[in-house]
Design a protein around this motif. Structure first.
Motif, PDB file in Angstrom:
ATOM      1  N   CYS A 253      -5.739   1.283   2.062  1.00  0.00           N
ATOM      2  CA  CYS A 253      -6.241   2.627   1.735  1.00  0.00           C
ATOM      3  C   CYS A 253      -6.218   2.835   0.229  1.00  0.00           C
ATOM      4  CB  CYS A 253      -5.385   3.701   2.400  1.00  0.00           C
ATOM      5  SG  CYS A 253      -5.093   3.452   4.165  1.00  0.00           S
ATOM      6  N   PHE A 254      -7.205   3.573  -0.252  1.00  0.00           N
ATOM      7  CA  PHE A 254      -7.308   3.902  -1.670  1.00  0.00           C
ATOM      8  C   PHE A 254      -7.480   5.410  -1.829  1.00  0.00           C
ATOM      9  CE2 PHE A 254      -9.083  -0.315  -0.949  1.00  0.00           C
ATOM     10  CZ  PHE A 254      -8.459  -1.087  -1.914  1.00  0.00           C
ATOM     11  N   LEU A 275     -14.238   1.943  -5.935  1.00  0.00           N
ATOM     12  CA  LEU A 275     -12.839   2.250  -6.205  1.00  0.00           C
ATOM     13  C   LEU A 275     -12.726   3.170  -7.409  1.00  0.00           C
ATOM     14  CD1 LEU A 275     -11.116  -1.215  -5.644  1.00  0.00           C
ATOM     15  CD2 LEU A 275     -11.574   0.622  -4.009  1.00  0.00           C
ATOM     16  N   LEU A 281      -4.680   0.164 -10.466  1.00  0.00           N
ATOM     17  CA  LEU A 281      -5.248   0.271  -9.133  1.00  0.00           C
ATOM     18  C   LEU A 281      -4.194   0.841  -8.190  1.00  0.00           C
ATOM     19  CD1 LEU A 281      -7.568  -0.361  -7.154  1.00  0.00           C
ATOM     20  CD2 LEU A 281      -6.482  -2.589  -6.777  1.00  0.00           C
ATOM     21  N   GLU A 282      -4.486   1.988  -7.622  1.00  0.00           N
ATOM     22  CA  GLU A 282      -3.580   2.626  -6.675  1.00  0.00           C
ATOM     23  C   GLU A 282      -4.058   2.345  -5.259  1.00  0.00           C
ATOM     24  OE1 GLU A 282      -0.860   4.090  -7.509  1.00  0.00           O
ATOM     25  OE2 GLU A 282      -1.113   4.452  -9.661  1.00  0.00           O
ATOM     26  N   PHE A 283      -3.179   1.851  -4.418  1.00  0.00           N
ATOM     27  CA  PHE A 283      -3.542   1.596  -3.032  1.00  0.00           C
ATOM     28  C   PHE A 283      -2.314   1.717  -2.144  1.00  0.00           C
ATOM     29  CE2 PHE A 283      -2.225  -2.479  -4.711  1.00  0.00           C
ATOM     30  CZ  PHE A 283      -1.526  -3.078  -3.672  1.00  0.00           C
TER      31      PHE A 283
END
Length: 412
Positions: A253-254, A275, A281-283
């Motif tokens: 999930c992002f 994205l 990068l946040e996930f």
């Protein structure tokens, strides 16, 4: 990479007893770390506490090897500060030594089938599979110091749920203090030397992964039972139940769950994934074994030993003004938040209602308009090569803000 650091999970009410479960100290032993991950994702500890480190040597898990910097399970007696794994080993030692921890389980997959006497090349005392291991029979002065009895109970219980007679469990005492120089370097003996009851649990590498994880889970539950830890499990304890539970966790999930990608049977490459632009990068993932690894501008989605897919991202500024959109499926209208799934049949018709200032892009549909909102479409019109999965059943619907051209989120 910080995405390959181990994770530490505290489950339960925080009260005694506290059981520490470690998986993934050796990356080519997926039965152990898969079972440990299921504790995190599919158990509710209702009495007592379980601490779980399911992915201790995450780099070795990703590489499918025992250890890129040597065997981590031989680094607990002495270790130079310049060793690449010094920080990891030091941190897990601190967790083991926490006053709350009353017992430790280290989960492994071993070769063949341990037998006390020689029965054949795969069934003999030199093998490790299908055993519960102790370093000595007792740990004096500890309420759980009867190591032989605790391990023996786990062995006996496992032997009541065997899938095949060959899978029989045995107790293996390495008598480490009698001069076993290899075992003196292990995590469990470090725990023993510091007054903590500790056990190795070995499933056999000669059985399929779901079967290994099934046996690990049986042994885990027997130790929790002996410690008085109570729990609810959210899957059927069978090889099929274990496999299904693990597959449920193949999700990444992002953007705060506005973009959700289910990756069971994912295509090898998923292109043009929108994205959020940013320095980091946040996930989020559904499993502690699932992570992203950057490789030549692509993002490899790794789930334990498996490469699920490669994402090729398109970076955008995200707009979060809309929580979702209205979708009509076979005439029935529903409000759908970004990141949620909509279930269709093969003969379904669907329509994504438009919102001024936004356009809809149904990935897999080729129409005449740039904005595909308010068009009644048939599921059959979607081209399978644009689906998320090889079976052609899951598709993305993207929403873009037209005045800024930025990604607004995603729905499937």
């Amino acid at each position: 990479s910080e995405n390959l650091d181990f994770t530490f999970h505290r489950l339960g009410d925080g009260n005694a007893p506290v059981l520490l479960v470690v998986g993934g100290i050796q990356g080519d032993e997926p039965g152990g770390f898969s079972a440990a991950s299921l504790l995190v994702t599919h158990y509710n500890i209702t009495k007592g506490t379980v601490w779980v480190v399911p992915n201790l040597n995450f780099p070795s898990i990703i590489l499918r090897e025992r250890g890129p910097n040597g065997d981590m399970n031989r680094k607990f007696a002495t270790l130079a500060e310049n060793d690449p794994e010094y920080n990891t080993v030091t941190r897990i030692k601190d967790i083991i030594l926490a006053p709350e921890v009353e017992a430790v389980l280290n989960l492994h997959d071993g070769s063949g089938f341990y037998r006390p006497q020689w029965e054949g090349p795969l069934h003999n005392p030199a093998r490790w599979g299908q055993s519960v291991i102790i370093d000595q029979e007792e740990l004096r002065g500890h309420p759980l110091g009867g190591l032989k009895d605790l391990a023996g109970y786990a062995v006996d219980r496992a032997n009541t749920v065997l899938l095949e007679p060959e899978h029989r469990y045995h107790l293996k005492n390495t008598n480490t203090s009698a001069g076993d120089q290899e075992m003196e370097k292990t995590l469990t003996y470090f725990a023993i030397c510091n007054g903590k009851p500790a056990f190795g649990v070995e499933a056999s590498k000669n059985v399929p992964l779901p079967v290994r994880a099934y046996y690990h889970t049986q042994v885990l539950e027997s130790f929790m039972h002996q410690l008085g830890i109570e729990f609810a499990r959210r899957f059927d304890l069978s090889p099929r139940g274990v496999s299904d539970a693990l597959e449920q966790n193949a999700v990444v999930c992002f953007a705060g769950n506005r973009l959700v990608l289910p990756l069971v049977d994912a295509r090898p490459n998923l292109n043009h994934i929108p994205l959020q632009r940013g320095d980091k990068l946040e996930f989020q993932t559904a499993s502690p074994l699932l992570t992203l690894v950057e490789n030549n501008r692509a993002l490899e989605v790794r789930y334990g030993n498996r490469l699920l897919t490669r994402l090729t991202p398109d970076y955008h500024d995200y707009d979060t003004a809309l929580p979702g959109l209205a979708v009509q499926v076979d005439g029935a209208r529903q409000e759908v938040e970004f990141g949620r799934e909509v279930t269709l049949s093969k003969n379904s018709r669907f329509l994504v209602e438009g919102v001024p200032g936004y356009r809809v892009n149904v990935i897999g549909y080729v129409g005449k308009n740039d904005d595909e909102s308010n068009e009644e479409l048939r599921f059959k019109q979607l081209m399978p090569r644009f689906s998320l999965d090889n079976a052609g059943t899951a598709y993305r619907v993207e929403v873009y803000r037209t005045d800024k051209g930025s990604g607004g989120g995603k729905d499937k």
